[in-house]
Every structure is written in C-alpha cells, then in structure tokens.
Design a protein around this motif. Structure first.
Motif, short mmCIF file in Angstrom:
data_model
loop_
_atom_site.label_atom_id
_atom_site.label_comp_id
_atom_site.label_asym_id
_atom_site.label_seq_id
_atom_site.Cartn_x
_atom_site.Cartn_y
_atom_site.Cartn_z
N ARG A 80 58.26 -7.93 37.31
CA ARG A 80 58.55 -6.75 38.11
C ARG A 80 60.02 -6.44 37.88
NH1 ARG A 80 56.71 -6.58 44.34
NH2 ARG A 80 58.70 -5.55 44.68
N ARG A 122 45.81 -6.21 45.76
CA ARG A 122 46.87 -5.59 44.97
C ARG A 122 47.06 -6.42 43.71
NH1 ARG A 122 51.39 -4.15 49.70
NH2 ARG A 122 49.86 -3.11 51.03
N THR A 126 50.98 -18.79 48.74
CA THR A 126 50.12 -17.67 49.14
C THR A 126 50.91 -16.44 49.55
OG1 THR A 126 50.12 -18.48 51.40
CG2 THR A 126 48.33 -19.23 50.00
N PHE A 127 52.26 -16.53 49.52
CA PHE A 127 53.07 -15.44 50.07
C PHE A 127 52.77 -14.10 49.40
CE2 PHE A 127 56.66 -12.61 50.13
CZ PHE A 127 56.94 -12.55 51.49
N SER A 173 50.01 -12.70 47.05
CA SER A 173 48.75 -12.93 46.36
C SER A 173 48.17 -11.60 45.91
CB SER A 173 47.74 -13.60 47.28
OG SER A 173 48.33 -14.47 48.18
N GLU A 201 59.47 -10.94 54.36
CA GLU A 201 58.69 -10.10 55.28
C GLU A 201 57.34 -10.70 55.69
OE1 GLU A 201 58.15 -6.04 53.89
OE2 GLU A 201 56.22 -5.90 54.92
N GLY A 254 50.46 -9.33 57.52
CA GLY A 254 49.63 -10.05 56.55
C GLY A 254 49.16 -11.37 57.16
N ARG A 301 50.35 -14.46 54.88
CA ARG A 301 51.78 -14.75 55.02
C ARG A 301 52.06 -15.40 56.36
NH1 ARG A 301 55.14 -9.70 52.48
NH2 ARG A 301 54.23 -9.96 50.42
P1 ATP Z 1 56.18 -6.42 49.78
O1 ATP Z 1 57.40 -5.56 49.81
O2 ATP Z 1 56.44 -7.86 50.14
O3 ATP Z 1 55.34 -6.26 48.55
P2 ATP Z 1 55.02 -4.37 51.30
O4 ATP Z 1 56.20 -3.87 52.05
O5 ATP Z 1 54.50 -3.65 50.13
O6 ATP Z 1 55.24 -5.92 50.95
P3 ATP Z 1 53.08 -3.49 53.13
O7 ATP Z 1 52.47 -2.53 52.19
O8 ATP Z 1 53.96 -2.98 54.22
O9 ATP Z 1 53.85 -4.61 52.32
O10 ATP Z 1 51.93 -4.42 53.70
C1 ATP Z 1 51.93 -4.90 55.02
C2 ATP Z 1 51.85 -6.40 55.08
O11 ATP Z 1 50.80 -6.88 54.24
C3 ATP Z 1 53.08 -7.11 54.58
O12 ATP Z 1 54.06 -7.21 55.59
C4 ATP Z 1 52.53 -8.46 54.20
O13 ATP Z 1 52.45 -9.31 55.34
C5 ATP Z 1 51.14 -8.15 53.72
N1 ATP Z 1 51.13 -8.13 52.25
C6 ATP Z 1 51.45 -7.11 51.44
N2 ATP Z 1 51.32 -7.45 50.15
C7 ATP Z 1 50.90 -8.74 50.14
C8 ATP Z 1 50.58 -9.67 49.10
N3 ATP Z 1 50.65 -9.34 47.83
N4 ATP Z 1 50.20 -10.92 49.46
C9 ATP Z 1 50.11 -11.28 50.75
N5 ATP Z 1 50.39 -10.43 51.77
C10 ATP Z 1 50.78 -9.19 51.48
#
Ligand code: ATP
Length: 537
Positions: A106, A248, A257-258, A260, A354, A398, A401
């Motif tokens: 990324r 995603r 798992t943070f 995924s 986050e 999430g 998370r």
């Molecule tokens: P990041 O910036 O970390 O990619 P985001 O701001 O895109 O996250 P949001 O689209 O706001 O995330 O999604 C809401 C919540 O969903 C996040 O706060 C997180 O807890 C969870 N989440 C998002 N993407 C992921 C992922 N790839 N794996 C696990 N949890 C996720």
C-alpha cells in the motif's frame, strides 16, 4: 527510555499469537494447506469470546434501549448500492509494486528510506537493448556494486543475459517512499486498487452479472431505511444496527487479525433530524436529565453523545478508558460529506490503532440512494410539519479488532509462589467476566472418588442453564486451575470431601476460586447460581 524488564513489543505479540493458537482462540485459516493470507478462524474459545462480544453489543443497542432496532441483511446486494455509496468508483487504496519481485505494497504504508539512489537509463547485452529506466536505493555506506547487482537482476528479468548497465548516475536521497524497503528496487507509480471482492451472480460470468461481497454492513441499513421505518414505528431520532461479515481485498493484511480480508463489523446508523428541524422541535413535557438526549439536539450533540456511549460500552466489557485514545480527523482528512469523524484507538502491542470510527455523515447516504434508486427517502415530521432526509451518526466498530484488543488487554504473565515456596510464571487471561469464553470451571478434587465426581457433575448441571461451564477432572487441581487461567475463566468451583460432609458444618459447600486474585472462599452450593450470575451479567 523503555524499562529493560518490559518485554519487547513483538515478543509480547508473539506470545499472544502463540497462546491464541495453543489454546484455540485463533487459528490460521486453511492451515493444513499452508494458510491463506488475511483470513482467520476462531477456535472453541475464540468463537465463544467473539459471540459474547457481539451479544453484549447487540444487547446494549437493542435490548437496553427503545430507540434502536436491528437488521440482518444479505452480504451480496444489488451492485447499484455500491455505485450510490461511491464504493465502485472510490473505494480503493493506492498500491505500488516492486519492479523486481512484483511484491505489492500500500503506497501509504511504505516506510521512507534514505541513502544513495543509483539511476540507469537502460542496459545492453549481446546486441539487445532495453531502454527502460530503473533505479535502486542503497543504504548509506553501501557500495555502488550492490545497486548494480539489483539492477542487473532487473534487466535480466527483462530478457538480457549478462546485461551491461547504461548511464549510471547517483543522487543522495532522503525519506523516499519510491523504493522497496526490502531490496531497494524502484516501485511502480501508485495506482488505485479497488478493495471490493467481485463475483458473478447466476450461471453466466458476464459483466452484467458482476456483484460484490459487501465491504461494509452500513449500506444495507440505508437501503432498507424506508422498510424499517414503516414497520418499526420509530421516528428520528432513532437507529438501525447490524452485525455481519464484511470483505475487503486489503493489499497488505497484517498484525494478526487486525487487518484481515474477511472480518465482522458492528454498525449503527443513528438517524437524526437536520439541525434546523431539531431546533424547531417542541420541548419535552417531562424534564430530561443532563447528558440525556434532548429533542433539540443537533448533529454535534448527537455525535458527542455516541462517542461517550461507545466509550462507556468499551469500559463495560473491560477496556478501561486509559487504554483508549481518540483521534479527531482533521478537516482535510474528512470525506467530503462528513462533518466530523472520531476514531477510537486502542494501544495494541504493535501500536495505537483504530478500533472504531464514529462519523457524522450528514444526509449523504440516504440522498445518494434516493438519487440512484428513484425512491424517496424522506421523512415527514408531524410535530414540526417538516419533510426531510434524515442525517446520520455512524458508530462503526470491527468485531475482530475488538476481540484482538480484548485478548491483548487480558494477557498477563505473573510470577506466583506456590505453597511449597516455588515460584513460577502464571499466564492468565483477565477477561471481564461478561465476555469470558467460559464463566466457571467445575472440578472434583479427585477423579477416582465416585462420590466426588457425582457431586461435581450435579454442580455442573446446576450451573449449566445459566452460563458456560467447563468440567475438568484430569490432573492435579493446581494444573486444572492454571489451564482455566489461560482460558480466561473467571471462576473455579472445587468439590472436595468437606462438600460431602467430612466436616459436617461444611456439608454442601464448595471452594470458589477467583481467577484474578486466586483467592478461595467457601460458599454453599445453593448460593452459587445467584452469586455467579450477578458477576457475569
Ligand atoms: P483502516 O483505516 O484501518 O483501513 P477504515 O477507517 O477503512 O479502517 P472503516 O471503513 O471506518 O475502517 O470500518 C469501520 C471498522 O471496521 C474499523 O474501525 C475496523 O474496526 C473495522 N475494519 C475495517 N477494515 C478492517 C479490516 N481489514 N480488518 C479488520 N477490521 C476492519
């Protein structure tokens, strides 16, 4: 300076990951086939933990309030939903590829590198020429030769055998993110990469049948807004909440798992009146306590209210306020429609990151769906005679998370001394009893005494309708306690000879052991259910 006794960050994380596998919290998905990057499975303890977290969230949203209702929508929806929401065109991350190994990063996560960059205009070999420019960054102090070696590999991969490099020039470079931190090779220019997983609906794999696995649960709530409004007899301010899988195709899944590629979200869309309508709302006929929702509240008050509510909820499942941090997105970071976004962050061993975002999104989503579907999304407010598209506050969390944060938060190693004065390290998962996978362990002191076993099974059956119980008769009692400490079981009940009346005054009493203090008290079997239930609810 860091405390030398404090384990190194990665060491702590490594211990947590290994405990997760050893005790069955989290396994790598498809492990017997070598795993699949970005996907995880929850084992017996993890599945219980995750379920308890979701149940606690669901209860706090629906059962404990009368202004929020639930939804359970499909994962694959009409592709127009993602056009309306903007995901088809803009849900992407900038990605870059290593020109040598093809490894993908990324763009915003490439660590800046400094050193000397060596540039080449091309290379020749045996009458063949490649005119593709290329460069390599080598760390300070490293010879030009190491850059040349990488560059030769690059041109060899372009079809030149034993290439002769052309037009070498060098330049001191600081904090550049244009190079692969692992080998110094130049990266491609950043390109947008859409994170939605694509599939086909029906038997024909044609462009007309393309559909997406939802990248968030929120859009279904907007799409069903009108239906829910009609059947639920709610009116703004009110909310619709949902828990479910989201997908995603993350470029770099990482930190266990943070991040995924398949995960679960718990999302609330809380629909409010636009500020001007709210201000015109009549005052409540009954006094409302301070901090409680007032009819005149605008988006700012509701937004702050939800931030506070969510922090209270995290505290209620054992994440104390001092483990959390808040990040208010800067105006230039906000999505164009968002009025404010606060991220709630947790101090993970790998950094403060986050857990949840709480966004004030205006009326963007409903307005977009109104435009794309041609169906009205307005609400007519009887009190103020105003017709409006509701605005929304979105707390989006999430599950995975949060489960990881709870695991990190619970993990402790303590040095304890046993009765014989021997010290050992006790690994204990200090989960809040509300979310602990198993609430109580039940142990007969000895397994070869049928009367003890019989009584212990009776106690197990007494507790079972009220909570998850683990019955264990194998091994020394101390070892059985330790096993439950690692599983995070907050209570242990031991049935011994006194339970059977060896000391008549102790007949029908058991030992109750508390995980965190290891304190043991004597309680009657009769007291057990009300006592434990009060501690786990
Ligand atoms: P990041 O910036 O970390 O990619 P985001 O701001 O895109 O996250 P949001 O689209 O706001 O995330 O999604 C809401 C919540 O969903 C996040 O706060 C997180 O807890 C969870 N989440 C998002 N993407 C992921 C992922 N790839 N794996 C696990 N949890 C996720």
């Amino acid at each position: 300076m860091s405390d030398p006794k404090e384990p190194k960050v990665n060491e702590r994380m490594e211990k947590i990951v290994s405990l997760c596998k050893r005790r069955g919290f989290v396994f790598q998905s498809s492990e017997i086939y070598g795993g699949i990057n970005g996907f995880w499975d929850y084992g017996p303890l993890g599945a219980e933990l995750k379920r308890n977290v979701k149940d606690a969230w669901w209860r706090s949203m629906t059962q404990q309030r009368d202004d929020i209702v639930g939804l359970d929508a499909s994962i694959i929806m009409h592709p127009k939903i993602w056009e309306a929401s903007g995901h088809t065109s803009t849900f992407s991350d900038p990605m870059v590829d290593c020109l040598l190994t093809k490894k993908r990063f990324r763009a915003d996560q490439v660590d800046p590198q400094s050193g000397t960059a060596y540039f080449y205009t091309g290379a020749t070999a045996g009458g063949k020429t490649c005119n593709e420019p290329y460069s390599v960054l080598v760390p300070p102090g490293k010879p030009a030769e190491s850059a040349r070696k990488i560059a030769c590999q690059f041109y060899t991969a372009r079809g030149l055998e034993n290439p002769e490099l052309q037009g070498e020039r060098s330049e001191v470079t600081k904090d550049s993110t244009r190079y692969n931190p692992e080998n110094g090779s130049l990266l491609t220019d950043p390109r947008p990469f859409n994170l939605m997983f694509k599939t086909y609906v029906g038997p024909v794999e044609s462009q007309d049948n393309v559909a997406y696995l939802r990248p968030e649960t929120a859009q279904a709530i907007f799409a069903q807004f009108k239906n829910v409004l009609e059947v639920s007899r709610q009116k703004p301010p009110f909310g619709i909440c949902q828990i479910g899988k989201a997908f995603r195709n993350e470029i770099n899944p990482r930190n266990f798992t943070f991040r995924s590629r398949e995960f679960e979200q718990m999302e609330l869309e809380f629909f409010i009146k636009p500020d001007e309508v709210a201000k015109a709302s009549p005052a409540s006929t009954e006094p409302i306590a301070e901090g409680q929702p007032q009819p005149q509240w605008g988006w700012k008050e509701w937004h702050q209210y939800w931030v506070d509510e969510r922090v209270r909820w995290y505290e209620s499942i054992g994440l104390s306020r001092n483990t959390l941090e808040f990040y208010w997105q800067k105006p230039e970071e906000l999505a164009h429609y968002a009025k404010a976004t606060v991220d709630i962050l947790y101090q993970f061993p790998f950094g403060t990151q986050e857990l949840e975002g709480i966004a004030a999104r205006g009326d963007f989503d409903l307005t977009q769906h109104q435009k794309f579907s041609g169906k009205p999304m307005e609400y007519f407010d009887e009190e103020t005679k105003a017709r409006f598209v509701p605005h929304v506050i979105e707390p989006s969390a999430g599950v995975d998370r949060l489960v990881l944060a709870l695991i990190c938060n619970a993990f402790q190693e303590e040095t304890v001394t046993d009765e014989k004065g021997k010290t050992e390290v006790r690994t204990v998962m200090k989960f809040h009893p509300r979310i602990a996978p198993i609430k109580v362990g039940v142990f007969p002191l000895l397994k070869n005494r049928p009367e003890l076993v019989k009584k212990a099974l009776e106690v197990r059956d007494l507790l079972r309708p009220h909570m998850s119980v683990f019955y264990d008769e194998a091994g020394a009692i101390g070892r059985r306690y330790r096993r439950q400490d690692e599983a995070g079981t907050p209570f242990g009940v031991t049935i011994d000879f006194d339970t059977l009346g060896e000391k008549p005054e102790l007949l029908n009493t058991v030992t109750l052991r508390e995980r965190d203090t290891m304190k043991q008290t004597r309680v009657t079997i009769e007291e057990l259910v009300p006592l434990l239930v009060s501690k786990i609810r």
